[in-house]
Scaffold this motif. Structure first.
Motif: not given
Length: 369
Positions: A102-114, A138-146, A265-272
């Motif tokens: 889920g954190q990977l998907i959130a990072g993908g959404i944030f990166a794609g929107a950018t 993407g990092v911010i999106g993953g961290m936000a989701w985590a 947050l570290i896990s969310g950042a790398t997954a994002g």
């Protein structure tokens, strides 16, 4: 909840019998598990009416037959290893994050929107700058989701296993809404997808004749950084103590809240970041299925790698072989598409069995001594 935790893989064993270092036993476990997986895989192919040696060749050797094939294997290691790096930190801190997908998907959404924000006619911003901004998004999106998991665990003592897992399904639904709504390609013939990104906003290739992109080099740098963080920094030491010895951590003044937040947050950042690399790399747009379950497979990668950053690289390569080998076995041998997942499941099963049997054997010998 204790019963649920008991079903999850344990960290590498620490007890050792006389004359045999615990580290040797811990790292022997995945080797034994891999050997058993290949043995039972050969038996499975035989039961399906296939030549076991020929099938294993298609499954494990053919994906490495040329430069392009090797590039594909290494390409799939990028999201697997990035997710496994963050999960290794979480599990060392005794934080059971199951929601890396889920954190990977959130990072993908944030990166794609950018990327879509800047990828418009007349835009003069440099492609490298946009890629950096998309990666950071993407990092911010993953961290936000985590951080949702961290917040619920911190404030309401919600179980992080259930919360992070359920958030994965919410992220999938969010992606469906995004590609059917605000980021949908108006010229996409009503398919649920975004516009294809311009080539200047895609990650450059590292290997000619393959799709391996610059994200692989970033992954290797992060492996080195994470190794230093875990084993050579006070912050990493403090985080591990909080996970393995909470009472000692409290006595030393280490904050369990800080360990929880930092690990997630570290896990969310790398997954994002993995999600950002997927949408700006091999996919090149937002799709409902940007991840075939990388975040869940990364759990196996982390434990096959013994929760060590360098070990996750080898675990990621093995899981990548299972992904691609399963696809080749389907097309060349007519086997079900799930054969790759079967091999992943067998590897996890045998890894858990080896860890459990070795740990119990060491405990018995330690008690007898």
């Amino acid at each position: 909840m204790a019963e649920m935790r008991s079903l999850l893989p344990r960290s590498p064993i620490t007890l050792a019998p006389r004359g045999l270092p615990s580290r040797t036993m811990a790292y022997a476990s995945p080797v034994i598990a891999l050997a058993l997986t290949l043995l039972f895989g050969a038996l499975l192919f035989l039961a399906l009416g296939k030549d076991p040696m020929a099938a294993l060749k298609v499954f494990l050797a053919d994906p490495l037959r040329d430069t392009r094939s090797i590039g594909e294997v290494l390409l799939k290691t990028v999201p697997l290893v990035l997710c496994a790096l963050g999960l290794s930190v979480c599990y060392r801190a005794n934080v059971w994050n199951i929601g890396a997908d889920g954190q990977l998907i959130a990072g993908g959404i944030f990166a794609g929107a950018t990327v879509l924000f800047f990828d418009v006619p007349g835009q003069t911003l440099n492609g490298t700058v946009v890629l950096i901004l998309a990666s950071l998004a993407g990092v911010i999106g993953g961290m936000a989701w985590a951080s949702i998991t961290a917040l619920l665990k911190d404030r309401f003592n919600a179980n992080e296993i259930l919360v992070s897992l359920m958030l994965t399904y919410i992220a999938q639904q969010l992606m469906l809404w995004v590609v059917n709504g605000p980021l949908k390609d108006p010229n996409g013939m009503n398919f649920p997808q975004s516009r294809v990104f311009s080539s200047e906003y895609l990650l450059p290739n590292l290997m000619s004749g393959s799709r391996l992109h610059a994200g692989f080099a970033v992954m290797l740098v992060l492996v080195a950084v994470m190794t230093v963080f875990i084993f050579r920094s006070f912050a990493g030491y403090r985080l591990q103590v909080g996970g393995t010895a909470p009472a000692a951590a409290r006595y030393a003044g280490f904050s369990s809240r800080s360990a929880l937040w930092n690990a997630l947050l570290i896990s969310g950042a790398t997954a994002g970041l993995a999600g950002a690399f997927e949408v700006t790399g091999p996919i090149g747009q937002l799709l409902p299925s940007i991840s075939p379950g990388y975040g869940f497979t990364a759990i196996i990668v982390a434990f096959v790698g013994r929760l060590h950053p360098v070990g996750t690289v080898f675990g990621g390569i093995m899981m990548s072989l299972f992904y691609i080998g399963g696809e080749m076995a389907q097309s060349r041998l007519g086997l079900p598409s799930a054969i790759g997942w079967v091999f992943q499941g067998m590897l996890l099963f045998f890894l858990l069995a080896c860890d459990t049997l070795i740990e119990n054997r060491l405990r018995w010998r330690a008690t007898a001594a």
